[in-house]
Design an enzyme around this catalytic site. Sequence first.
Site, PDB file in Angstrom:
ATOM      1  N   HIS A  18      44.833  38.673  49.091  1.00 36.81           N
ATOM      2  CA  HIS A  18      43.826  39.428  49.860  1.00 36.81           C
ATOM      3  C   HIS A  18      43.452  38.718  51.168  1.00 36.81           C
ATOM      4  O   HIS A  18      42.307  38.787  51.624  1.00 36.81           O
ATOM      5  CB  HIS A  18      42.569  39.706  49.025  1.00 36.81           C
ATOM      6  CG  HIS A  18      42.816  40.563  47.827  1.00 36.81           C
ATOM      7  ND1 HIS A  18      42.838  41.939  47.888  1.00 36.81           N
ATOM      8  CD2 HIS A  18      43.084  40.244  46.538  1.00 36.81           C
ATOM      9  CE1 HIS A  18      43.095  42.435  46.693  1.00 36.81           C
ATOM     10  NE2 HIS A  18      43.253  41.421  45.851  1.00 36.81           N
ATOM     11  N   ASN A  90      40.532  47.522  43.537  1.00 35.22           N
ATOM     12  CA  ASN A  90      41.593  47.994  44.427  1.00 35.22           C
ATOM     13  C   ASN A  90      41.466  49.494  44.650  1.00 35.22           C
ATOM     14  O   ASN A  90      40.693  50.168  43.970  1.00 35.22           O
ATOM     15  CB  ASN A  90      42.977  47.695  43.826  1.00 35.22           C
ATOM     16  CG  ASN A  90      43.287  46.220  43.751  1.00 35.22           C
ATOM     17  OD1 ASN A  90      42.950  45.458  44.645  1.00 35.22           O
ATOM     18  ND2 ASN A  90      43.924  45.802  42.671  1.00 35.22           N
TER      19      ASN A  90
END
Length: 456
Positions: A18, A90
């Site tokens: 990320h 997500n």
Amino acid sequence: MEKLARFDRERVPERVVHARGTGAHGVFTATADISSITGASLFMPGKQTPVFVRFSTVIHPSGSPEGMRDPRGFATKFYTDQGNWDLVGNNLPIFFIRDAIQFPDMIHALKPSPLTNKQDPNRFFDFFSATPEATNMLAHVYSNLGTPASYRTMDGNGVHAFKLVNAKGETVFAKFRWISRQGVRNLNGAQVATATWNYLTDDLYGEIGKGNFPVWDLMVQTMSASAFAKLDYNPFDDTKEWLGVPFRKIGEMTLNKVPTNFFDYTEQSAFAPANLVPGIEASPDRMLQGRLFSYSDTQRYRIGANAMQLPVNRPLASVVNNYQDGQLDHANRASDVNYFPAATAAKSTDARFRAAPYGIDATVDAKPIAKTNNFAQAGEFYRALKPQDKADLVTNLAGDLNVVTSARTKTIMVSYFYQADKDFGTRLATAVNVPIADVSRAVADYRAANPGQGAR
């Protein structure tokens, strides 16, 4: 010399995953009374809670183009009056693996090769060929959901099951989902190829700057432990959705402010699923249990032991944890008593903040979960797609799978998608030149080796 020395130290390590992300401030408003299932104070109807949201890609480095195919992180930090709650998920409702011990290996396979420093489908499909539970997530990622048109037009998911506890101590299990009021819009391969390097951040910042504040509805699904035995999968398996379980709207979130400084907020924001508030607790989900440790730990490594004292991470509620010293410590403690218990400064622990007990009629063991059912939901996802989206999924998947030089790996991967849906597998076999007879043999081998595991 002082300026150079300071310059040499001004970078912090980028996130292991990320790393490429962007964030925005906003507010969450509770819209439904759910006190019957949770005592979390942020869900009192009409109550407003400040939030900070960070969107991201998962695998690619901080300087990568934003259009690269990837799941998209959707992490929300709620600054509640009981402390911070981080809903870290997500855009896709499931994940590749169901056990946290595999996470470093999966990321190693997806990241660039340690020899060539290039991302290589040979490596990650080698890993996924031995990880059939990833079939559902791969179908999602290689669909156009893997290349969203904007962060505003993207749903979010907490992915894991959580345990909710009400004021009476009664428990129920839940999953959370953000539904974009802007609708869901994605790009196909040709559109991604012409997208600008920073198009997702530019869109988010630009629209907020114009006053077009994006809004998401927060939805919840709930199931009691007594309902679990009826399922043909394990409800704590994060490679599965709770299909057929209704959603209920419990709040809405509006993003209305761009950070004043990218590093101070987006880069230094430290999200961790372990940041929970009373009324919301962890479930036995094996991936979640690993993330409870790993996310907090990676932030301590990346930012430092006092990461939670930074403005973007600091709770609005007062915190008594007896921490002291360390780099960048600025807690400004005024008490001589930094320990517990202490007769000279009496403190107590409130029973409301204990994890709620619940009974499990089971034997603790390290065995893999029994109800794997690795392919059924991937098939349902494929059959729900529109014809053009099905074609794009096959094209996208074949693009990487055709790079794979191992005939064995290609055949096994096609056999997984064939077990999810025969049309899906047949079209993919044609696209990557794998004989359907070889696929059938691979399916038979899988079923022989995994009897009674829900293979279609």
